[in-house]
Scaffold this active site. Structure first.
Site, PDB file in Angstrom:
ATOM      1  N   ARG A  29      15.783  22.981  -0.711  1.00 23.00           N
ATOM      2  CA  ARG A  29      14.825  24.078  -0.861  1.00 23.00           C
ATOM      3  C   ARG A  29      13.691  23.885   0.127  1.00 23.00           C
ATOM      4  O   ARG A  29      12.623  23.397  -0.238  1.00 23.00           O
ATOM      5  CB  ARG A  29      14.274  24.080  -2.287  1.00 23.00           C
ATOM      6  CG  ARG A  29      15.328  24.433  -3.319  1.00 23.00           C
ATOM      7  CD  ARG A  29      14.760  24.239  -4.711  1.00 23.00           C
ATOM      8  NE  ARG A  29      15.787  24.421  -5.725  1.00 23.00           N
ATOM      9  CZ  ARG A  29      15.764  23.855  -6.931  1.00 23.00           C
ATOM     10  NH1 ARG A  29      14.757  23.057  -7.261  1.00 23.00           N
ATOM     11  NH2 ARG A  29      16.724  24.080  -7.794  1.00 23.00           N
ATOM     12  N   ASP A  49      10.457  24.365   2.329  1.00 21.61           N
ATOM     13  CA  ASP A  49       9.188  25.030   2.012  1.00 21.61           C
ATOM     14  C   ASP A  49       8.866  26.173   2.974  1.00 21.61           C
ATOM     15  O   ASP A  49       9.505  26.313   4.013  1.00 21.61           O
ATOM     16  CB  ASP A  49       8.039  24.007   2.097  1.00 21.61           C
ATOM     17  CG  ASP A  49       7.898  23.214   0.810  1.00 21.61           C
ATOM     18  OD1 ASP A  49       8.289  23.723  -0.253  1.00 21.61           O
ATOM     19  OD2 ASP A  49       7.399  22.070   0.874  1.00 21.61           O
ATOM     20  N   TYR A  59      16.370  15.309   9.422  1.00 16.42           N
ATOM     21  CA  TYR A  59      15.284  16.219   9.760  1.00 16.42           C
ATOM     22  C   TYR A  59      14.668  15.812  11.103  1.00 16.42           C
ATOM     23  O   TYR A  59      14.727  14.640  11.486  1.00 16.42           O
ATOM     24  CB  TYR A  59      14.166  16.138   8.711  1.00 16.42           C
ATOM     25  CG  TYR A  59      14.422  16.881   7.421  1.00 16.42           C
ATOM     26  CD1 TYR A  59      14.012  18.213   7.281  1.00 16.42           C
ATOM     27  CD2 TYR A  59      15.028  16.272   6.337  1.00 16.42           C
ATOM     28  CE1 TYR A  59      14.219  18.898   6.082  1.00 16.42           C
ATOM     29  CE2 TYR A  59      15.244  16.951   5.143  1.00 16.42           C
ATOM     30  CZ  TYR A  59      14.831  18.264   5.026  1.00 16.42           C
ATOM     31  OH  TYR A  59      15.034  18.945   3.853  1.00 16.42           O
ATOM     32  N   ARG A  66       7.342  15.225   5.527  1.00 14.97           N
ATOM     33  CA  ARG A  66       6.021  15.630   6.001  1.00 14.97           C
ATOM     34  C   ARG A  66       4.955  14.577   5.703  1.00 14.97           C
ATOM     35  O   ARG A  66       4.002  14.411   6.481  1.00 14.97           O
ATOM     36  CB  ARG A  66       5.633  16.987   5.398  1.00 14.97           C
ATOM     37  CG  ARG A  66       6.462  18.134   6.010  1.00 14.97           C
ATOM     38  CD  ARG A  66       6.347  19.420   5.236  1.00 14.97           C
ATOM     39  NE  ARG A  66       4.963  19.878   5.134  1.00 14.97           N
ATOM     40  CZ  ARG A  66       4.587  20.926   4.408  1.00 14.97           C
ATOM     41  NH1 ARG A  66       5.502  21.627   3.721  1.00 14.97           N
ATOM     42  NH2 ARG A  66       3.326  21.284   4.357  1.00 14.97           N
TER      43      ARG A  66
END
Lengths: 244, 244
Positions: free
Chosen positions: B50, B52, B110, B197
């Site tokens: 999911r 952001d 990522y 992050r």
């Protein structure tokens, strides 16, 4: 008056190109308006290169004359506060009166980015050319060598320009493949109108097998625009650096 | 019914994130609507992650069940014709009924991109975090090694998630510097909420000297979110690949 050289980065997607024109928004106009409003003068900026609509820059260079008292090192931040989010001044320096961003340029470096896969691009879509056909990368690399050196590049020039000579020296041409991205870096003492996009388009046509790589030398010698490949779209092109 | 696995690329700038929600546009909703309108069914897609608001993907994976007769290899083009320009289906394949994009995932990769210079970004501005402060790249590389391996990453998790365990194994963490761009690639068997992050933000804080690189091990052991660094902005993050 002080002569100020600035290095400008922009995302050209929204603009009709570098050069100021009637009825369309140009990078030159937006930057001139920002500086004029800052210094309360009627500023004209001279760009090194008149990039076309949709073409980007990470290192466009321009210069302008000003009587402002603002220290040179504070100019980028002050100008940027008046610029939209897709244009930014990276650097400013004071140069001698005879510096002219266009006439004094001794070379330029461009990049051209191709996304080579079936599906249309989404991520970074404004910064690539989409090529959905299989490309023979090795054939493109091999053919690219023929562009190196001093040639009359008339076959790789769009009509509409009126420069004295069409002889240019390509100092470097590098092709890099990373997954489905093919990136071309090209450096020359100068470029004819649309020259990078026609070279990129010709290399794509070679990769697709529509032009034989062995023909490049002959196409250059022919000086015939009809024999070179397509003009690759503006979105893939980026002015990386201008040399003085 | 057939179970179809799709690989999706998107520019997350305009979206409230992956997950369908009331009063905000999500990637899931736009893709579900496109497939539903194509197959004339009421399609629900299951995403691997999911992401952001503002987070991008080059390799998000999802699956859905359908009775459509459209051949699998024709699905990407057919779906893409109904998708906006910032979302694209790269690949579709038929998988076994028990394939579940989220539960079957064995790892993810990522990237996080930092633009490290004074001037705000213009070119590629939606795909980077802007860091205007000087960063000690070597200190960041050295500190990054402490994240490798199996740890309880509670200190690098935003509140609001309710997963059973906060133990994850980071298989790879690579930092690459290219001019004023610093790119982080991180691969793990899974990630906690905002983990990439917070790791990126902590490495930036180390680069700025606000956190000592030698403290990372201790911060991990503390399981205290307060001791880790800032949560780096969504724009720099991209889901590159999901492993099965």
């Amino acid at each position: 008056m002080r002569n100020i050289k600035i290095v400008i980065e922009y995302d050209g997607t929204r603009y009709a190109g570098w050069q100021r024109q009637k009825n369309a928004m140009s990078i030159q106009e937006v930057v001139e308006d920002a500086i004029s409003s800052l210094t309360k003068e009627d500023i004209t900026i001279i760009g090194s290169s008149r990039t076309d609509a949709g073409v980007h820059a990470r290192g466009q260079v321009a210069n302008f004359f000003t009587d402002t008292k603002i220290p040179t090192e504070k100019l980028p931040q002050a100008i940027n506060a008046r610029l939209p989010e897709d244009i930014t001044v990276i650097l400013a320096e004071e140069v001698s009166d005879n510096f002219h961003a266009r006439y004094c340029s001794r070379g330029k470096r461009y990049s051209y980015t191709i996304l080579n896969r079936r599906a249309k691009p989404a991520y970074m879509r404004n910064y690539v050319m989409h090529c959905p056909y299989a490309l023979d990368f090795e054939a493109m690399v091999k053919a690219s060598r023929a562009f190196l050196g001093k040639h009359d590049f008339s076959a790789f020039r769009a009509s509409g320009s009126s420069v004295k000579t069409s002889v240019r020296t390509v100092r470097q041409l590098e092709l890099i493949k990373d997954g489905d991205i093919i990136k071309m870096f090209i450096e020359a003492d100068g470029f004819l109108y649309n020259m990078v996009r026609i070279i990129a388009g010709t290399l794509v046509d070679i990769g697709r097998g529509r032009i034989a790589g062995s023909e490049i030398e002959e196409i250059i010698l022919s000086k015939d625009r009809e024999r070179a490949g397509q003009t690759a779209p503006a979105s893939g092109l980026c002015l990386e650096k201008v040399y003085y």
